[in-house]
Scaffold this motif. Structure first.
Motif, short mmCIF file in Angstrom:
data_model
loop_
_atom_site.label_atom_id
_atom_site.label_comp_id
_atom_site.label_asym_id
_atom_site.label_seq_id
_atom_site.Cartn_x
_atom_site.Cartn_y
_atom_site.Cartn_z
N TRP A 52 -5.23 5.52 -3.38
CA TRP A 52 -4.41 4.74 -2.45
C TRP A 52 -4.02 5.51 -1.20
O TRP A 52 -3.13 5.11 -0.47
N ASN A 53 -4.67 6.64 -0.97
CA ASN A 53 -4.33 7.45 0.19
C ASN A 53 -5.57 7.83 0.99
O ASN A 53 -5.55 7.81 2.22
N THR A 86 -9.25 7.46 2.60
CA THR A 86 -10.11 6.37 3.07
C THR A 86 -11.55 6.87 3.19
O THR A 86 -11.79 8.08 3.30
N GLU A 100 -9.17 3.22 -4.38
CA GLU A 100 -8.20 2.96 -5.43
C GLU A 100 -8.51 3.69 -6.74
O GLU A 100 -7.60 4.16 -7.42
N ARG A 108 -9.89 1.27 4.66
CA ARG A 108 -9.29 0.76 3.40
C ARG A 108 -9.19 1.91 2.40
O ARG A 108 -10.18 2.56 2.09
N PRO A 109 -8.00 2.14 1.85
CA PRO A 109 -7.84 3.25 0.90
C PRO A 109 -8.64 3.03 -0.38
O PRO A 109 -8.80 1.91 -0.86
N MET A 136 2.22 1.77 -3.49
CA MET A 136 1.17 2.23 -4.38
C MET A 136 0.86 3.70 -4.12
O MET A 136 0.64 4.47 -5.05
N ALA A 137 0.84 4.09 -2.86
CA ALA A 137 0.53 5.49 -2.51
C ALA A 137 1.63 6.41 -3.02
O ALA A 137 1.34 7.53 -3.44
N LEU A 180 0.82 -1.21 0.00
CA LEU A 180 0.00 0.00 0.00
C LEU A 180 0.85 1.26 0.00
O LEU A 180 0.52 2.24 -0.66
N GLU A 216 1.31 6.45 -7.15
CA GLU A 216 0.11 7.00 -7.76
C GLU A 216 -0.49 8.13 -6.94
O GLU A 216 -1.44 7.93 -6.22
#
Length: 147
Positions: free
Chosen positions: A76-77, A79, A112, A109-110, A53-54, A50, A57
């Motif tokens: 991805w950041n 929530t 997407e 959960r972030p 990914m953060a 995670l 992106e």
């Protein structure tokens, strides 16, 4: 503080009065160490995934809320809990889960991609189902630990 955070800090006064909170398992089962190490390994891998990914992106995504309102978020950041706090502290306190594109999401959960987001509270049938599921699992885990 939201429902999710309050649930994590749940204290059961009945257990303290009967002394069960001090009960200890004489020797933990042999499989427990293996299960805990596997969990830690998977958790570490997920956190790293995670985080990468953060970092990769930092793109803006559009979140559609009920009523037609659209909100910008970071993929991805951001929530669902953070968005609930932006909308209303009452919503953040009462939300038990989120429905993202028809799929149930944990509030932490972030997000997407561009999504349709709906918050589930205990007042809805889906919110009650999530709450009862969490309650059953929590009680079941505690009873398994005690006995």
């Amino acid at each position: 503080m939201g429902f999710y955070q309050r649930w994590r800090q749940l204290r059961l006064p009945g257990l303290q009065t009967c002394g069960l909170h001090t009960a200890a398992v004489p020797t933990p089962p042999h499989w427990l160490a293996e299960r805990l190490s596997l969990f830690e390994e998977l958790w570490t891998a997920q956190v790293k995934r995670l985080a990468s990914m953060a970092q990769k992106e930092h793109r803006t995504i559009k979140i559609s809320l009920p009523g037609g309102q659209k909100v910008d978020a970071v993929a991805w950041n951001t929530t669902p809990y953070q968005l609930a706090q932006q909308i209303s502290s009452t919503l953040a306190d009462t939300a038990v889960a989120a429905q993202v594109n028809g799929e149930l999401y944990d509030l932490e959960r972030p997000l997407e991609t561009d999504s349709d987001l709906r918050f589930l509270t205990f007042n809805s049938a889906e919110g009650k189902a999530v709450s009862f599921f969490l309650f059953r699992n929590t009680v079941g885990t505690k009873l398994r630990d005690i006995y």
